[in-house]
Design a protein around this motif. Structure first.
Motif, mmCIF file in Angstrom:
data_model
loop_
_atom_site.group_PDB
_atom_site.id
_atom_site.type_symbol
_atom_site.label_atom_id
_atom_site.label_comp_id
_atom_site.label_asym_id
_atom_site.label_seq_id
_atom_site.Cartn_x
_atom_site.Cartn_y
_atom_site.Cartn_z
ATOM 1 N N LYS A 151 0.534 -1.039 -0.018
ATOM 2 C CA LYS A 151 -0.076 -0.278 0.274
ATOM 3 C C LYS A 151 0.814 1.385 0.647
ATOM 4 O O LYS A 151 0.131 2.205 -0.196
ATOM 5 N N ILE A 152 2.034 1.394 0.761
ATOM 6 C CA ILE A 152 2.669 2.423 0.166
ATOM 7 C C ILE A 152 3.818 2.667 -0.571
ATOM 8 O O ILE A 152 3.555 3.056 -0.844
ATOM 9 N N ALA A 171 -8.460 -1.763 6.350
ATOM 10 C CA ALA A 171 -8.179 -0.495 7.385
ATOM 11 C C ALA A 171 -7.071 0.533 7.203
ATOM 12 O O ALA A 171 -7.102 0.228 5.998
ATOM 13 N N TYR A 172 -7.234 2.012 7.744
ATOM 14 C CA TYR A 172 -6.737 2.812 7.870
ATOM 15 C C TYR A 172 -5.245 2.546 8.237
ATOM 16 O O TYR A 172 -5.207 2.203 8.702
ATOM 17 N N LEU A 173 -4.703 3.335 6.622
ATOM 18 C CA LEU A 173 -2.606 3.196 7.195
ATOM 19 C C LEU A 173 -2.238 4.697 7.262
ATOM 20 O O LEU A 173 -2.135 5.048 6.415
ATOM 21 N N PRO A 174 -1.923 5.305 8.300
ATOM 22 C CA PRO A 174 -1.464 6.212 8.527
ATOM 23 C C PRO A 174 -0.648 6.816 7.383
ATOM 24 O O PRO A 174 -0.011 6.912 6.840
ATOM 25 N N ALA A 175 0.820 5.409 7.147
ATOM 26 C CA ALA A 175 1.798 5.426 6.466
ATOM 27 C C ALA A 175 1.339 5.885 5.318
ATOM 28 O O ALA A 175 1.782 6.336 4.172
ATOM 29 N N GLU A 176 -0.146 5.519 4.828
ATOM 30 C CA GLU A 176 -0.261 5.127 2.900
ATOM 31 C C GLU A 176 -0.642 7.019 2.818
ATOM 32 O O GLU A 176 -0.486 7.597 1.833
ATOM 33 N N LYS A 191 -17.672 -1.264 9.279
ATOM 34 C CA LYS A 191 -17.591 -0.377 10.254
ATOM 35 C C LYS A 191 -16.536 -0.077 11.096
ATOM 36 O O LYS A 191 -16.491 1.247 11.326
ATOM 37 N N TRP A 192 -15.671 0.247 10.095
ATOM 38 C CA TRP A 192 -14.321 1.075 9.838
ATOM 39 C C TRP A 192 -14.056 1.852 8.743
ATOM 40 O O TRP A 192 -14.804 1.999 7.912
ATOM 41 N N THR A 193 -13.085 3.183 9.417
ATOM 42 C CA THR A 193 -12.633 4.159 8.930
ATOM 43 C C THR A 193 -13.628 5.005 8.088
ATOM 44 O O THR A 193 -14.189 5.718 7.115
ATOM 45 N N ARG A 232 -7.074 -4.423 15.244
ATOM 46 C CA ARG A 232 -7.676 -3.174 16.269
ATOM 47 C C ARG A 232 -7.132 -2.145 14.989
ATOM 48 O O ARG A 232 -7.764 -0.942 15.209
ATOM 49 N N ALA A 233 -6.632 -2.298 14.082
ATOM 50 C CA ALA A 233 -6.509 -1.055 12.812
ATOM 51 C C ALA A 233 -8.431 -1.279 12.709
ATOM 52 O O ALA A 233 -8.927 -0.093 12.047
#
Length: 469
Positions: A151-152, A171-176, A191-193, A232-233
């Protein structure tokens, strides 16, 4: 005999022995292969058909290797199998369409003139998304499909090329977000992001209604496919299952979609908000509902689209091919006078610049690429997997060789591919005698057969075509 002579003698003996051994092994190897080959061919030539190994060739030509493999997987699993990267089936596509050479009736564009390939997604939005080319990276999920490294790399590669990438439904990836200059955040059916903190970071928001390789089918993600880190993410509690619902909660209410679009537009400060749909039989009705919600862009996923893994039947036997979906959607936007107000992004089956330019001529404003982006990004990285493992194992989250993937190398590979495709599109625009992808249209096309001519409403190449100024 002197020591020097003795050394020469020993060297000659070693050389002779080595050559003898080499040619001996070569001869033995050739004899072994010859005997095995002759035995195999002899069996094919004399054995009765019911005992003949060629029977598998006959059966595979009748049934198809794909069906034989998937039959065995179903027999082994006893449940729905999930095929990655989409359908191998051939659908009607852009190969039956040709672009026109400008020569004398219209002069080709001079090689020194700059070709405009910039695209604005959501031109009526407060903060439209501007990219330097009509090619963007489609949504592919972190954790549910791709590794963090992959993803990065997609984010970095898209930034280097001047375009945008999409988070997908994972899941949301801050590094992306950190690596992508322009990031489209997908508002998924899970239910996420969906926190305000995340959504406020979007350069555009894509509401995920359906996709070409799976429609709007819901499913629970088995616990074995995600680990504690991803749970968890995703914001899941201990023992809670990750579920992607068939529909967005509340979608049954008539004004839900319009309220959601307004909420996301207000929350994000005015970035483009759009909807992603699979091409369907009643695509005009779907588009009517979407336009009533006042979206800034529409993503249409054709039947050729890929996925981390969905049921083969959904990939092979459902949905509209990209060519059909594009034609009907573009016509509908023209009929409703929304062409130029609402951006149309096509996805599914775009692998080379020729297909991309034809899609732009038929009304697409931009194109998503997914599977081919993974191929381009992984490039020689797949040599870490081959020949013993399939190539996706270097980019999938659960791939046993994803630790071998080099982020910076993958990003450069993707950037080069995107840049190469865009430069080739520029050459195509010059060959048409034009200066911008915005000038390319249906009049630049003709068909190779009557079927495609009728589908797309363009002239046949083997009939006389009158030139109109």
């Amino acid at each position: 005999m002197s020591d020097k002579d003795e050394l020469i003698k020993k060297s000659l003996l070693v050389t002779a022995a080595g050559l003898t051994g080499y040619y001996g092994l070569l001869w033995l190897g050739r004899k072994t292969i010859e005997m095995a080959t002759n035995s195999f061919i002899h069996r094919i030539m004399v054995d009765k058909f019911e005992e003949n190994l060629w029977e598998f060739v006959s059966a595979s030509r009748k049934v198809g290797l794909q069906n034989i493999v998937e039959t065995n997987l179903r027999s082994q699993e006893g449940k729905v199998i999930h095929r990655p990267l989409g359908s191998p089936r051939s659908f009607p596509d852009f190969d039956g369409i040709m672009l026109n050479f400008a020569q004398l009736h219209r002069l080709p564009t001079d090689e020194g003139l700059k070709i405009d390939t910039e695209v604005i997604i959501g031109p009526k939005a407060k903060k439209p998304l501007k990219v330097s080319m009509p090619i963007m990276i489609s949504g592919m999920a972190y954790g549910l499909a791709l590794s963090a490294k992959a993803k990065i790399a997609l984010a970095k590669g898209s930034t280097m090329a001047g375009t945008a990438t999409n988070t997908g439904e994972g899941a949301y990836l801050p590094a992306e977000r950190k690596s992508a200059k322009k990031l489209i955040i997908q508002y998924n059916r899970g239910k996420w992001t969906k926190s305000e903190k995340i959504l406020k970071q979007a350069d555009a928001i894509e509401i995920h209604i359906g996709q070409g390789a799976g429609g709007g089918t819901g499913h629970a993600i088995p616990d074995k496919n995600i680990d504690y880190k991803i749970k968890r993410a995703l914001g899941l509690k201990w023992g809670e299952q990750a579920i992607i619902h068939a529909t967005l909660p509340g979608i049954k209410h008539k004004d839900y979609l319009s309220k959601l679009v307004s909420y996301l537009r207000r929350l994000s400060g005015g970035v483009p908000v759009g909807v992603k749909l699979a091409g369907s039989k009643f695509i005009e009705k779907d588009l009517e509902i979407v336009l009533e919600a006042k979206v800034d862009f529409i993503v249409l996923d054709g039947a050729q689209a890929g996925s981390k893994g969905t049921a083969p039947m959904l990939q092979d036997d459902f949905g509209l091919p990209s060519l059909f979906a594009l034609k009907r959607a573009n016509d509908y936007l023209i009929d409703t006078q929304q062409k130029g107000n609402v951006s149309l992004i096509m996805a599914g089956g775009f692998y080379n610049p020729g297909q991309m330019l034809k899609a732009l001529a038929l009304g697409a404003d931009a194109l998503y690429i997914g599977s081919v982006a993974l191929f381009a990004m992984s490039h020689t990285e797949v040599l870490e997997a081959l020949p013993w493992e399939p190539p996706p194992t270097v980019v999938f989250y659960k791939g046993p060789l994803n630790n071998k993937f080099n982020v910076n190398t993958g990003a450069k590979n993707l950037s080069k591919f995107l840049t190469s495709c865009n430069e080739e599109i520029m050459i195509g625009v010059r060959a048409l005698g034009k200066k911008s992808i915005k000038e390319v249209n249906k009049n630049d096309l003709f068909a190779l057969d009557s079927y495609i001519a009728k589908v797309v409403d363009i002239p046949l190449g083997y009939n006389k075509i009158l030139y109109e100024e």
